[in-house]
Enzyme design. Structure first.
Site, mmCIF file in Angstrom:
data_model
loop_
_atom_site.group_PDB
_atom_site.id
_atom_site.type_symbol
_atom_site.label_atom_id
_atom_site.label_comp_id
_atom_site.label_asym_id
_atom_site.label_seq_id
_atom_site.Cartn_x
_atom_site.Cartn_y
_atom_site.Cartn_z
ATOM 1 N N ASP A 34 0.807 -1.207 0.000
ATOM 2 C CA ASP A 34 0.000 0.000 0.000
ATOM 3 C C ASP A 34 0.846 1.266 0.000
ATOM 4 O O ASP A 34 2.052 1.240 0.265
ATOM 5 C CB ASP A 34 -0.930 0.012 1.223
ATOM 6 N N LYS A 56 -3.703 3.586 -2.583
ATOM 7 C CA LYS A 56 -4.872 4.401 -2.885
ATOM 8 C C LYS A 56 -4.639 5.829 -2.399
ATOM 9 O O LYS A 56 -4.179 6.055 -1.299
ATOM 10 C CB LYS A 56 -6.115 3.826 -2.198
ATOM 11 N N MET A 170 -8.792 9.061 8.936
ATOM 12 C CA MET A 170 -9.203 9.658 7.655
ATOM 13 C C MET A 170 -10.286 10.715 7.846
ATOM 14 O O MET A 170 -11.219 10.820 7.055
ATOM 15 C CB MET A 170 -9.690 8.558 6.702
#
Length: 258
Positions: A34, A56, A170
């Site tokens: 990642d 991502k 987030m």
């Protein structure tokens, strides 16, 4: 048939990888990694290991989740030892559960290797214990956004009434909304709040305020993801026990005078 290891790489500090996680990296034929892992970990891979980036970014995915799932299955069916290297812990907002389900559906053997999750590690490196005998006997991990982009189904009232420390992943982009909802459902506007950006890394930065002021402070300081938001009285302890940023400052000062 090969085997897949869903490995938590930890929050960013290279040395926070677990011993088992490091062994998996060293033995892997294929590593799908990642964006937020410490890429220095890849130096421990075998020289001939295949390294596949599938990170991502907000609004952009180098590889869609369904493609990642298929890739894990494909390489395992070729008899490879596969590591899915994920930031933090695979099962804490890491979609590791979805990947494990896909492996089960295709009869692929796998193991889960837990990692140090960012809520605990970033807070600790900022001098904030998420629990404390005098201030907090409960902590909740909350995502700042949901899969479909909606935010209404987060149980705000339960968070405000039943949880001492709230750790939000987030959450920077939705911070004004999040703080507004918590205040609306009963959280005191003067509740201490911290945001830790790039926690556990040499560029870690922490800003503090209250539930009513932190969104404006974050905007002024241009705080962006990856960041952890910690809400609760435990944030008060940072004033006395913050250590990592002091260590960074001391190292920088020593380097300037050498």
């Amino acid at each position: 048939m090969g085997k897949v290891y869903l490995v938590g790489a930890g929050p960013g500090d290279l040395e926070l990888i677990t011993v088992k996680g490091l062994k998996c990296i060293q033995q892997a034929d294929v590593i799908l990694y990642d964006r937020l892992i410490n890429e220095d970990l890849l130096a421990y891979a075998k020289p001939d290991a295949e390294l596949i980036f599938c990170g991502k970014l907000p609004g952009y995915h180098a590889m869609q989740q369904e493609t990642i799932n298929r890739s894990l299955v494909l390489h395992a069916k070729k008899g490879k030892t596969v590591v899915r290297l994920k930031g933090g812990d695979p099962f804490v907002f890491g979609r590791g559960g979805e990947e494990a389900e896909a492996l089960v559906q295709h009869g692929i053997e796998f193991e889960i290797v837990p990692g140090v999750t960012s809520a605990i590690a970033a807070a600790a490196y900022a001098g904030i214990p998420v629990t404390h005998r005098e201030f907090s006997s409960s902590v909740a991990f909350v995502t700042g956004h949901r899969r479909d982009g909606t935010r209404e189904d987060i149980k705000w009232e339960s968070l405000t009434k039943g949880i001492d420390t709230i750790a939000i992943y987030m959450g920077v982009h939705n911070l004004p909304y999040i703080c507004g909802q918590l205040i609306k459902y009963g959280k005191a506007p003067d509740t201490p709040t911290a945001i830790i950006q790039w926690g556990t890394t040499p560029i870690q930065r922490t800003v503090t305020g209250t539930l009513s002021t932190i969104a404006a402070i974050a905007a002024k300081e241009r705080i962006e993801n990856p960041s952890m938001v910690i809400i609760g009285d435990v944030v008060r302890l940072r004033a006395n026990i913050q250590w990592f940023e002091r260590l960074l400052s001391s190292s920088a000062a020593a380097g300037a005078t050498s």
